[in-house]
Write an enzyme that holds these catalytic residues in place. Structure first.
Site, PDB file in Angstrom:
ATOM      1  N   ASN A 100       0.807  -1.224   0.000  1.00 27.64           N
ATOM      2  CA  ASN A 100       0.000   0.000   0.000  1.00 27.64           C
ATOM      3  C   ASN A 100       0.835   1.267   0.000  1.00 27.64           C
ATOM      4  OD1 ASN A 100       0.394  -1.307   2.700  1.00 27.64           O
ATOM      5  ND2 ASN A 100      -0.212   0.729   3.378  1.00 27.64           N
TER       6      ASN A 100
ATOM      7  N   CYS B 109      -2.922   4.888   8.205  1.00 32.95           N
ATOM      8  CA  CYS B 109      -3.122   4.208   9.491  1.00 32.95           C
ATOM      9  C   CYS B 109      -1.972   4.469  10.451  1.00 32.95           C
ATOM     10  CB  CYS B 109      -3.278   2.713   9.266  1.00 32.95           C
ATOM     11  SG  CYS B 109      -4.424   2.343   7.944  1.00 32.95           S
TER      12      CYS B 109
HETATM   13  N1  PMP Z   1      -4.413  -3.661   4.448  1.00 30.20           N
HETATM   14  C1  PMP Z   1      -3.894  -2.739   3.627  1.00 30.20           C
HETATM   15  C2  PMP Z   1      -2.856  -3.153   2.628  1.00 30.20           C
HETATM   16  C3  PMP Z   1      -4.333  -1.412   3.705  1.00 30.20           C
HETATM   17  O1  PMP Z   1      -3.798  -0.480   2.883  1.00 30.20           O
HETATM   18  C4  PMP Z   1      -5.317  -1.059   4.657  1.00 30.20           C
HETATM   19  C5  PMP Z   1      -5.780   0.374   4.791  1.00 30.20           C
HETATM   20  N2  PMP Z   1      -6.498   0.806   3.675  1.00 30.20           N
HETATM   21  C6  PMP Z   1      -5.831  -2.064   5.492  1.00 30.20           C
HETATM   22  C7  PMP Z   1      -5.358  -3.339   5.356  1.00 30.20           C
HETATM   23  C8  PMP Z   1      -6.866  -1.753   6.526  1.00 30.20           C
HETATM   24  O2  PMP Z   1      -8.081  -1.483   5.933  1.00 30.20           O
HETATM   25  P1  PMP Z   1      -9.368  -1.077   6.782  1.00 30.20           P
HETATM   26  O3  PMP Z   1      -9.021   0.206   7.460  1.00 30.20           O
HETATM   27  O4  PMP Z   1     -10.437  -0.965   5.763  1.00 30.20           O
HETATM   28  O5  PMP Z   1      -9.659  -2.159   7.762  1.00 30.20           O
END
Ligand code: PMP
Length: 394
Positions: free
Chosen positions: A150, A323
Site C-alpha cells: 500500500n 493508518c
Molecule cells: N491492508 C492494507 C494493505 C491497507 O492499505 C489497509 C488500509 N487501507 C488495510 C489493510 C486496513 O483497511 P481497513 O481500514 O479498511 O480495515
C-alpha cells in the site's frame, strides 16, 4: 482540493450509493428473519456476495465472508487459520512489508505461542518467492504475503509463492486491499484466503470481505449468532454490503479502463517530476507496481515538509500509510528497503484514482519543483554545491 490520497480514502461511486439507499429506509429487515421483511435483505446479501465473488473469480464451493473491513478480514484469516491449526504446527511465514492490519494480528499470535518468520524484501520492494519457500518448514501452518504494497505499490509474486503452499495444510493468505480494483485480483492466482476492502473500489467504508477457498480449515474470531457460514457472527451491515457489491460489479466492468487511465497519469507524474527535480528516486520497482501509486524520495528534504507546503495549494497527498500517519517513526516499509531514517523521512506518496485528471497531475508537476527547491535551500543537509546552484538559479 487536488486529491492525491486515494490510498487512504475514495469517494463513493454513485452506483453504490443508489444501490444502498433503499436498504436504509425501505428494506430495513434483518437478513436472518424468516418473515417477509427479511427477504429483500437476504436476497440483497446473496446478490452482493455473487458480485464480489465474481470480481475475484471465486468458485461455487469457496466462501466469501463479509466483514467490517480489511482489518477484520485479516484478523479472521490469520487468527482463524493459525488457531485452528495449532495442534499441527505453530509457525507462520510473512514478509517485512505487511500492513499493520497483518503485522499486529501476527504479533498477537506470537503472544499466544506462534512463531513468525518475516522474510525481508529486495531493494526493489519485492519479496523473493524462493526466500519465502526457504522459510517454510514442516511446522508452518500459514503463509501471508500481501498482493501489493500500500505504500510503495510493489506487486508481490503471489502465484509463484502459491506453488509452495497448500489450502488444507499450509494455506496462503494475501491482503489484496491495495490491489483490488487497480489490477486484476483473481482466486486463480492460487491464494487460498484473500482480504478485500470495499472503500478501495469506491464502495462504502467499514465493509470488507474474506475470500476462503474450499477446503481451508478456519475457525471464527467473532462468536455469536452464526452468520456468514458461522465464521463472522453479528447482523450483517446490509446497506454497506449492498454498496460493496455494486462497487465490485462496477470495478469489474471498469477495471481495464481504470488501469489504463491511472497508468498513463502515473507515467506522466513520474516522468514530469523526475525531469524537473534533481536527486529524486522512485521507491519500489517501476514496472512491477500498481498503476495508482507514485512514491518518491527527495534527497535532503522531509516528506512532511513537502506535504505542509502542498497544503498551501490545497493539495492532499501523504507520506505513508494513513493508518500510521500519527507516528513519527520512519515507515517500516521504507526501512525494509534498506533506507536509513533520514532517507525514509524524505518520501512523498501520491495516490491517484478513477477521477484524477491530467490537468490535476500537471498542476502538481508544476508546483513541486519550487517547493522542493525552497526546502533544499533551507535544509542543512543539502550539499554546498547544490545549495550554490539553487541560489544562483533562484
Ligand atoms: N491492508 C492494507 C494493505 C491497507 O492499505 C489497509 C488500509 N487501507 C488495510 C489493510 C486496513 O483497511 P481497513 O481500514 O479498511 O480495515
Amino acid at each position: 482540493m487536488l486529491y492525491f490520497d486515494y490510498g487512504a480514502g475514495m469517494p463513493l461511486a454513485r452506483e453504490a450509493f443508489e444501490a444502498m439507499e433503499p436498504f436504509f429506509f425501505e428494506h430495513y429487515g434483518n437478513p436472518s428473519s424468516t418473515h417477509e421483511c427479511g427477504t429483500p435483505a437476504h436476497e440483497a446479501l446473496d446478490r452482493a456476495r455473487g458480485q464480489v465473488a465474481s470480481l475475484v473469480g471465486a468458485g461455487e464451493k469457496d466462501r466469501l465472508i463479509f466483514t467490517s473491513g480489511a482489518t477484520e478480514a485479516n484478523n479472521l484469516a490469520l487468527k482463524g487459520v493459525a488457531r485452528r491449526a495449532r495442534k499441527r504446527g505453530t509457525h507462520i511465514v510473512t514478509t517485512a512489508i505487511e500492513h499493520w492490519a497483518v503485522n499486529t494480528p501476527l504479533k498477537a499470535l506470537e503472544t499466544e505461542g506462534f512463531t513468525v518468520t518475516r522474510v525481508p524484501v529486495e531493494p526493489s520492494g519485492i519479496v523473493d518467492a524462493g526466500a519465502v519457500r526457504d522459510a517454510i518448514t514442516d511446522e508452518t501452518v500459514l503463509v501471508s504475503v500481501m498482493y501489493a504494497n500500500n505504500e510503495i505499490g510493489t506487486l508481490q509474486p503471489i502465484s509463484e509463492i502459491a506453488a509452495y503452499t497448500n489450502p488444507k495444510t499450509c494455506p496462503l493468505h494475501t491482503d489484496a486491499t491495495a490491489a483490488i480494483g487497480r489490477v486484476p485480483v483473481d482466486a486463480s492466482c492460487g491464494a487460498d484466503l484473500i482480504t478485500l476492502s470495499s472503500n478501495d473500489i469506491y464502495g462504502p467504508k467499514g465493509v470488507g470481505a474474506l475470500y476462503v477457498r474450499e477446503g481451508v480449515r478456519i475457525e471464527p474470531v467473532m462468536h455469536g449468532g452464526g452468520q456468514e457460514y458461522g465464521l463472522r457472527s453479528g447482523t450483517e451491515n446490509v446497506p454497506g454490503i449492498v454498496g460493496f457489491g455494486a462497487a465490485a460489479e462496477l470495478a469489474a466492468r471498469r477495471l481495464h479502463e481504470d488501469m489504463a487511465h491511472m497508468r498513463a497519469l502515473q507515467e506522466r507524474l513520474i516522468d514530469g517530476i523526475t525531469a524537473a527535480i534533481p536527486a529524486v528516486h522512485l521507491n519500489g520497482d517501476r514496472e512491477r507496481r500498481l498503476p495508482n501509486n507514485i512514491n518518491l524520495r527527495f534527497d535532503y528534504v522531509e516528506g512532511e515538509s513537502i506535504l505542509l507546503s502542498l497544503r498551501v495549494y490545497d493539495v492532499a497527498a501523504s507520506t505513508g500509510s494513513a493508518c500510521s500517519s500519527k507516528t513519527l517513526a520512519p515507515s517500516h516499509v521504507l526501512s525494509a528497503l534498506g533506507q536509513n531514517n533520514e532517507e525514509a523521512h524524505g518520501s512523498l506518496q501520491i495516490n491517484i484514482g478513477r477521477h484524477t485528471t491530467a490537468a490535476e497531475v500537471d498542476i502538481l508537476v508544476k508546483k513541486l519543483p519550487a517547493i522542493v527547491r525552497r526546502l533544499r535551500l533551507l535544509s542543512p543537509l543539502t550539499p554546498r554545491d547544490m545549495q550554490k546552484e539553487l541560489e544562483e538559479s533562484s
